[in-house]
Design a protein around this motif. Structure first.
Motif, PDB file in Angstrom:
ATOM      1  N   ALA A  13       0.840  -1.196   0.000  1.00 26.05           N
ATOM      2  CA  ALA A  13       0.000   0.000   0.000  1.00 26.05           C
ATOM      3  C   ALA A  13       0.877   1.248   0.000  1.00 26.05           C
ATOM      4  CB  ALA A  13      -0.920  -0.003   1.215  1.00 26.05           C
ATOM      5  N   GLY A  14       0.475   2.226  -0.804  1.00 26.80           N
ATOM      6  CA  GLY A  14       1.231   3.462  -0.918  1.00 26.80           C
ATOM      7  C   GLY A  14       2.208   3.493  -2.071  1.00 26.80           C
ATOM      8  N   ALA A  15       2.471   2.336  -2.645  1.00 23.22           N
ATOM      9  CA  ALA A  15       3.417   2.260  -3.755  1.00 23.22           C
ATOM     10  C   ALA A  15       2.756   2.683  -5.063  1.00 23.22           C
ATOM     11  CB  ALA A  15       3.958   0.835  -3.866  1.00 23.22           C
ATOM     12  N   ALA A  16       3.556   2.674  -6.111  1.00 20.98           N
ATOM     13  CA  ALA A  16       3.080   3.055  -7.440  1.00 20.98           C
ATOM     14  C   ALA A  16       3.371   1.942  -8.444  1.00 20.98           C
ATOM     15  CB  ALA A  16       3.737   4.353  -7.899  1.00 20.98           C
ATOM     16  N   LYS A  64      -9.656   8.897  -8.848  1.00 24.09           N
ATOM     17  CA  LYS A  64      -9.373  10.287  -9.207  1.00 24.09           C
ATOM     18  C   LYS A  64      -8.322  10.872  -8.263  1.00 24.09           C
ATOM     19  CE  LYS A  64     -12.956  12.280 -10.724  1.00 24.09           C
ATOM     20  NZ  LYS A  64     -14.289  12.917 -10.792  1.00 24.09           N
ATOM     21  N   GLY A  65      -7.338  11.528  -8.850  1.00 19.52           N
ATOM     22  CA  GLY A  65      -6.265  12.119  -8.064  1.00 19.52           C
ATOM     23  C   GLY A  65      -5.109  11.177  -7.801  1.00 19.52           C
ATOM     24  N   ARG A  66      -5.296   9.895  -8.072  1.00 17.11           N
ATOM     25  CA  ARG A  66      -4.225   8.909  -7.843  1.00 17.11           C
ATOM     26  C   ARG A  66      -3.759   8.253  -9.135  1.00 17.11           C
ATOM     27  NH1 ARG A  66      -5.306   4.440  -5.126  1.00 17.11           N
ATOM     28  NH2 ARG A  66      -7.529   4.389  -5.656  1.00 17.11           N
ATOM     29  N   PHE A  67      -4.663   8.074 -10.079  1.00 18.19           N
ATOM     30  CA  PHE A  67      -4.345   7.404 -11.340  1.00 18.19           C
ATOM     31  C   PHE A  67      -4.289   8.445 -12.463  1.00 18.19           C
ATOM     32  CE2 PHE A  67      -6.173   2.864 -10.458  1.00 18.19           C
ATOM     33  CZ  PHE A  67      -5.473   2.826  -9.270  1.00 18.19           C
ATOM     34  N   TYR A  79      -1.099   4.070 -21.244  1.00 22.50           N
ATOM     35  CA  TYR A  79      -0.528   3.838 -19.925  1.00 22.50           C
ATOM     36  C   TYR A  79      -1.546   4.167 -18.837  1.00 22.50           C
ATOM     37  CZ  TYR A  79       3.735   4.262 -22.711  1.00 22.50           C
ATOM     38  OH  TYR A  79       4.706   4.115 -23.677  1.00 22.50           O
ATOM     39  N   LEU A  80      -1.375   3.523 -17.702  1.00 23.09           N
ATOM     40  CA  LEU A  80      -2.137   3.887 -16.517  1.00 23.09           C
ATOM     41  C   LEU A  80      -1.140   3.978 -15.373  1.00 23.09           C
ATOM     42  CD1 LEU A  80      -5.009   4.474 -15.472  1.00 23.09           C
ATOM     43  CD2 LEU A  80      -5.078   2.102 -14.656  1.00 23.09           C
ATOM     44  N   GLN A  81      -0.816   5.203 -14.994  1.00 26.92           N
ATOM     45  CA  GLN A  81       0.070   5.435 -13.860  1.00 26.92           C
ATOM     46  C   GLN A  81      -0.775   5.403 -12.600  1.00 26.92           C
ATOM     47  OE1 GLN A  81       3.507   5.900 -13.701  1.00 26.92           O
ATOM     48  NE2 GLN A  81       3.189   5.799 -11.484  1.00 26.92           N
ATOM     49  N   MET A  82      -0.437   4.512 -11.708  1.00 26.63           N
ATOM     50  CA  MET A  82      -1.218   4.324 -10.481  1.00 26.63           C
ATOM     51  C   MET A  82      -0.340   4.661  -9.284  1.00 26.63           C
ATOM     52  SD  MET A  82      -3.220   0.779 -11.429  1.00 26.63           S
ATOM     53  CE  MET A  82      -1.740  -0.209 -11.277  1.00 26.63           C
ATOM     54  N   ASN A  83      -0.687   5.713  -8.576  1.00 28.30           N
ATOM     55  CA  ASN A  83       0.057   6.154  -7.397  1.00 28.30           C
ATOM     56  C   ASN A  83      -0.771   5.934  -6.143  1.00 28.30           C
ATOM     57  OD1 ASN A  83       2.127   7.045  -9.115  1.00 28.30           O
ATOM     58  ND2 ASN A  83       1.236   9.092  -9.276  1.00 28.30           N
ATOM     59  N   VAL A 119      -2.322  -5.320  -4.168  1.00 30.02           N
ATOM     60  CA  VAL A 119      -1.787  -4.338  -3.229  1.00 30.02           C
ATOM     61  C   VAL A 119      -1.965  -4.887  -1.823  1.00 30.02           C
ATOM     62  CG1 VAL A 119      -1.847  -1.947  -2.448  1.00 30.02           C
ATOM     63  CG2 VAL A 119      -2.482  -2.506  -4.811  1.00 30.02           C
ATOM     64  N   SER A 120      -0.867  -5.098  -1.144  1.00 34.05           N
ATOM     65  CA  SER A 120      -0.924  -5.636   0.213  1.00 34.05           C
ATOM     66  C   SER A 120      -0.954  -4.497   1.232  1.00 34.05           C
ATOM     67  CB  SER A 120       0.272  -6.534   0.473  1.00 34.05           C
ATOM     68  OG  SER A 120       1.474  -5.795   0.388  1.00 34.05           O
ATOM     69  N   SER A 121      -1.592  -4.771   2.352  1.00 30.61           N
ATOM     70  CA  SER A 121      -1.713  -3.731   3.391  1.00 30.61           C
ATOM     71  C   SER A 121      -0.543  -3.777   4.356  1.00 30.61           C
ATOM     72  CB  SER A 121      -3.028  -3.923   4.158  1.00 30.61           C
ATOM     73  OG  SER A 121      -3.071  -5.210   4.710  1.00 30.61           O
TER      74      SER A 121
END
Length: 121
Positions: A13-16, A64-67, A79-83, A119-121
């Motif tokens: 979690a928190g990674a990109a 919204k705001g993260r991808f 591309y899909l940038q996922m933050n 995504v692991s917690s």
């Protein structure tokens, strides 16, 4: 058009992560492009779209705001940038191409195989 998604993986979690979807076949720049995802036991969710010109984008509220969706027409790739990934982002992600700039999966005509994001917690 044929689509091939890649870039998934297991992150904390928190990674990109950045997903890529390479297209082959017909003229890539003519298509509107999108990404959807499906988590186990849940309905498919359409998360992002970009118009053929790149001038319009759409994001589901959940991302919204993260991808960020983008396209590289010279490389026939979307591309899909996922933050700031969250455990609830865990799903199989699919890329799509279509003649209509839509915000639902039903509006797209071609789909690639999925790539797993965990995504692991």
């Amino acid at each position: 058009v044929q689509l091939q998604a890649s870039g998934g993986g297991l992150v904390q979690a928190g990674a990109a992560l950045r997903l890529s979807c390479a297209a082959s076949g017909r003229t890539f720049s003519n298509y509107n492009l999108g990404w959807s995802r499906q988590a186990p036991g849940k309905e498919r969710e359409f998360v992002a779209a970009i118009s053929w010109s790149g001038g319009s984008t759409y994001y589901a509220d959940s991302v919204k705001g993260r991808f960020t969706i983008s396209r590289g027409n010279a490389k026939n790739t979307v591309y899909l940038q996922m933050n700031s990934l969250k455990p609830e982002d865990t799903a199989v992600y699919y890329c799509a191409a279509g003649y209509t700039y839509g915000v639902t999966s039903n509006e797209y005509d071609y789909w690639g195989q999925g790539t797993q994001v965990t995504v692991s917690s």
